[in-house]
Design a protein around this motif. Structure first.
Motif, mmCIF file in Angstrom:
data_model
loop_
_atom_site.group_PDB
_atom_site.id
_atom_site.type_symbol
_atom_site.label_atom_id
_atom_site.label_comp_id
_atom_site.label_asym_id
_atom_site.label_seq_id
_atom_site.Cartn_x
_atom_site.Cartn_y
_atom_site.Cartn_z
ATOM 1 N N LYS A 75 0.822 -1.211 0.000
ATOM 2 C CA LYS A 75 0.000 0.000 0.000
ATOM 3 C C LYS A 75 0.857 1.264 0.000
ATOM 4 C CE LYS A 75 -3.851 -2.204 2.421
ATOM 5 N NZ LYS A 75 -4.598 -2.304 3.699
ATOM 6 N N LEU A 76 2.083 1.151 0.543
ATOM 7 C CA LEU A 76 2.985 2.307 0.584
ATOM 8 C C LEU A 76 3.818 2.448 -0.691
ATOM 9 C CD1 LEU A 76 4.150 2.017 4.309
ATOM 10 C CD2 LEU A 76 2.776 3.856 3.320
ATOM 11 N N GLY A 77 3.541 1.571 -1.670
ATOM 12 C CA GLY A 77 4.159 1.760 -2.982
ATOM 13 C C GLY A 77 5.265 0.811 -3.361
ATOM 14 N N ILE A 78 5.568 -0.186 -2.519
ATOM 15 C CA ILE A 78 6.611 -1.157 -2.876
ATOM 16 C C ILE A 78 6.057 -2.069 -3.980
ATOM 17 C CG2 ILE A 78 7.982 -3.119 -2.062
ATOM 18 C CD1 ILE A 78 8.968 -0.457 -1.037
ATOM 19 N N PRO A 79 6.769 -2.207 -5.118
ATOM 20 C CA PRO A 79 6.293 -3.096 -6.187
ATOM 21 C C PRO A 79 6.114 -4.519 -5.666
ATOM 22 C CG PRO A 79 8.088 -1.711 -6.963
ATOM 23 C CD PRO A 79 8.005 -1.499 -5.480
ATOM 24 N N SER A 80 5.055 -5.175 -6.081
ATOM 25 C CA SER A 80 4.734 -6.501 -5.557
ATOM 26 C C SER A 80 5.862 -7.505 -5.796
ATOM 27 C CB SER A 80 3.434 -7.012 -6.175
ATOM 28 O OG SER A 80 3.515 -7.023 -7.586
ATOM 29 N N GLU A 81 6.615 -7.340 -6.896
ATOM 30 C CA GLU A 81 7.698 -8.284 -7.167
ATOM 31 C C GLU A 81 8.882 -8.110 -6.211
ATOM 32 O OE1 GLU A 81 8.151 -4.902 -10.255
ATOM 33 O OE2 GLU A 81 6.533 -6.026 -9.256
ATOM 34 N N HIS A 82 8.959 -6.968 -5.530
ATOM 35 C CA HIS A 82 10.034 -6.728 -4.558
ATOM 36 C C HIS A 82 9.683 -7.258 -3.167
ATOM 37 C CE1 HIS A 82 11.701 -3.090 -7.044
ATOM 38 N NE2 HIS A 82 11.795 -4.261 -7.671
ATOM 39 N N VAL A 83 8.408 -7.459 -2.930
ATOM 40 C CA VAL A 83 7.955 -7.857 -1.588
ATOM 41 C C VAL A 83 8.537 -9.197 -1.141
ATOM 42 C CG1 VAL A 83 5.931 -8.495 -0.214
ATOM 43 C CG2 VAL A 83 5.876 -6.459 -1.650
ATOM 44 N N PRO A 84 8.528 -10.258 -1.996
ATOM 45 C CA PRO A 84 9.107 -11.533 -1.545
ATOM 46 C C PRO A 84 10.573 -11.426 -1.127
ATOM 47 C CG PRO A 84 7.804 -11.872 -3.519
ATOM 48 C CD PRO A 84 7.918 -10.396 -3.333
ATOM 49 N N VAL A 85 11.334 -10.541 -1.792
ATOM 50 C CA VAL A 85 12.743 -10.360 -1.433
ATOM 51 C C VAL A 85 12.853 -9.739 -0.039
ATOM 52 C CG1 VAL A 85 14.907 -9.217 -2.052
ATOM 53 C CG2 VAL A 85 13.422 -10.126 -3.854
ATOM 54 N N LEU A 86 12.034 -8.734 0.232
ATOM 55 C CA LEU A 86 12.050 -8.080 1.543
ATOM 56 C C LEU A 86 11.605 -9.039 2.648
ATOM 57 C CD1 LEU A 86 10.492 -4.650 0.512
ATOM 58 C CD2 LEU A 86 12.879 -5.065 1.146
ATOM 59 N N VAL A 87 10.592 -9.850 2.349
ATOM 60 C CA VAL A 87 10.107 -10.824 3.334
ATOM 61 C C VAL A 87 11.180 -11.872 3.615
ATOM 62 C CG1 VAL A 87 8.417 -12.650 3.751
ATOM 63 C CG2 VAL A 87 7.675 -10.462 2.786
ATOM 64 N N ALA A 88 11.831 -12.353 2.537
ATOM 65 C CA ALA A 88 12.899 -13.340 2.712
ATOM 66 C C ALA A 88 14.052 -12.756 3.530
ATOM 67 C CB ALA A 88 13.408 -13.813 1.350
ATOM 68 N N PHE A 89 14.350 -11.471 3.301
ATOM 69 C CA PHE A 89 15.397 -10.806 4.082
ATOM 70 C C PHE A 89 14.992 -10.741 5.556
ATOM 71 C CE2 PHE A 89 17.366 -6.729 5.590
ATOM 72 C CZ PHE A 89 18.672 -7.210 5.646
ATOM 73 N N GLY A 90 13.701 -10.472 5.808
ATOM 74 C CA GLY A 90 13.217 -10.443 7.187
ATOM 75 C C GLY A 90 13.335 -11.802 7.852
ATOM 76 N N ILE A 91 13.002 -12.859 7.122
ATOM 77 C CA ILE A 91 13.140 -14.213 7.672
ATOM 78 C C ILE A 91 14.606 -14.505 8.005
ATOM 79 C CG2 ILE A 91 12.931 -16.678 7.129
ATOM 80 C CD1 ILE A 91 10.439 -15.941 5.467
ATOM 81 N N PHE A 92 15.508 -14.081 7.101
ATOM 82 C CA PHE A 92 16.943 -14.263 7.351
ATOM 83 C C PHE A 92 17.374 -13.504 8.611
ATOM 84 C CE2 PHE A 92 21.315 -12.697 6.758
ATOM 85 C CZ PHE A 92 21.994 -13.908 6.737
ATOM 86 N N LEU A 93 16.886 -12.268 8.754
ATOM 87 C CA LEU A 93 17.213 -11.490 9.953
ATOM 88 C C LEU A 93 16.697 -12.174 11.209
ATOM 89 C CD1 LEU A 93 16.544 -7.789 8.865
ATOM 90 C CD2 LEU A 93 18.756 -8.902 9.191
ATOM 91 N N TRP A 94 15.520 -12.809 11.107
ATOM 92 C CA TRP A 94 14.992 -13.511 12.273
ATOM 93 C C TRP A 94 15.942 -14.614 12.721
ATOM 94 C CZ3 TRP A 94 12.537 -13.499 16.514
ATOM 95 C CH2 TRP A 94 12.428 -14.696 17.215
ATOM 96 N N THR A 95 16.548 -15.337 11.787
ATOM 97 C CA THR A 95 17.438 -16.431 12.192
ATOM 98 C C THR A 95 18.581 -15.902 13.057
ATOM 99 O OG1 THR A 95 18.847 -16.319 10.191
ATOM 100 C CG2 THR A 95 16.897 -17.753 10.106
ATOM 101 N N LEU A 96 19.054 -14.682 12.738
ATOM 102 C CA LEU A 96 20.099 -14.064 13.570
ATOM 103 C C LEU A 96 19.513 -13.637 14.917
ATOM 104 C CD1 LEU A 96 22.943 -12.953 14.027
ATOM 105 C CD2 LEU A 96 22.233 -10.861 12.826
ATOM 106 N N ALA A 97 18.329 -13.016 14.897
ATOM 107 C CA ALA A 97 17.689 -12.598 16.159
ATOM 108 C C ALA A 97 17.422 -13.808 17.044
ATOM 109 C CB ALA A 97 16.389 -11.857 15.847
ATOM 110 N N GLU A 98 16.966 -14.898 16.429
ATOM 111 C CA GLU A 98 16.706 -16.146 17.161
ATOM 112 C C GLU A 98 17.956 -16.608 17.900
ATOM 113 O OE1 GLU A 98 16.845 -20.637 15.496
ATOM 114 O OE2 GLU A 98 15.336 -19.367 14.554
ATOM 115 N N TYR A 99 19.082 -16.582 17.205
ATOM 116 C CA TYR A 99 20.343 -17.018 17.811
ATOM 117 C C TYR A 99 20.748 -16.079 18.948
ATOM 118 C CZ TYR A 99 25.318 -17.958 18.414
ATOM 119 O OH TYR A 99 26.539 -18.244 18.955
#
Length: 238
Positions: A75-99
């Motif tokens: 809704k804030l204007g991020i192209p839909s094709e970029h969203v999976p990359v950002l989500v995957a990056f967030g999941i990757f960041l979680w693995t570090l936060a988890e540790y």
């Protein structure tokens, strides 16, 4: 005159007892009681109710929240094709936060009354009773307390439009973590990868609690040198 050591009465509510263990708490809490029946935490039935969470509550609560954050980036204007990359990056960041959370917060050493009490509520109870199925995942209210500063950090480091998608990925990573954690204790994996992950995590509980902090992956244990080895285990048993 030698002070008498405090002994926890397992037949009474535990939370307000464990603080009295003082310096003996760390050794006590890492001597697991392998029973599917969890202990009583509080005398109050109301407080006791809030300490128990079924594993399926986690995806029911947090997947819609994660989806809302992710859709906010669109809704804030991020192209839909970029969203999976950002989500995957967030999941990757979680693995570090988890540790980092598991190693430096959940395994912090405490000796004071309130330090021991809070640690027992946060993570010590899981090490003392690792098969307690209703205290294996985080209650949503407790998870929200940890999520709030993470969201503020994401907002600080990301643009206003990308931050929600990244944070949504972090929340999805958390859901995968808590559900995986439950499965590693109560599931019966048939294939090699989950079998290996289950063995890796149970090793953290029953052999070397100062190593093997990764739950969904041993990646960050490898990066930071906390992968348990057979030689470490042998030296601990001597």
């Amino acid at each position: 005159m030698v002070a008498k050591k405090f002994v926890v009465d397992l037949n009474k509510p535990l939370v307000f007892q464990v603080g009295h263990l003082g310096e003996a708490y760390d050794e006590w809490v890492h001597q697991p009681i392998v029973s599917k029946e969890g202990p009583r935490f509080f005398q109050s039935d109301v407080l006791e109710l809030f300490t128990r969470t079924a594993w399926w509550v986690i995806p029911i609560v947090w997947v819609p929240v994660a989806s809302w954050f992710i859709s906010s980036s669109v809704k804030l204007g991020i192209p839909s094709e970029h969203v999976p990359v950002l989500v995957a990056f967030g999941i990757f960041l979680w693995t570090l936060a988890e540790y980092l959370l598991h190693r430096f917060l959940f395994h912090i050493k405490t000796t004071s009354y309130w330090g021991n009490t809070l640690h027992y509520l946060l993570h010590g109870c899981h090490h003392k009773h690792p098969m307690d199925s209703l205290r294996l995942v985080f209650p949503p209210a407790a998870a929200a307390i940890i999520a709030f500063p993470i969201w503020n950090l994401v907002k600080l480091l990301c643009t206003p439009a990308t931050a929600p998608a990244v944070f949504g990925g972090i929340l999805l990573g958390y859901v995968m973590y808590d559900c995986t954690h439950y499965y590693l204790h109560h599931g019966q994996p048939k294939s090699d990868m989950p079998k290996s992950l289950k063995k890796y995590h149970l090793n953290h509980h029953y052999r070397l609690h100062s190593y093997g902090f990764g739950i969904t992956s041993p990646l960050w244990d490898k990066v930071f040198g906390t992968v348990p080895s057979q030689s470490k285990g042998d030296s601990k048993r001597r």
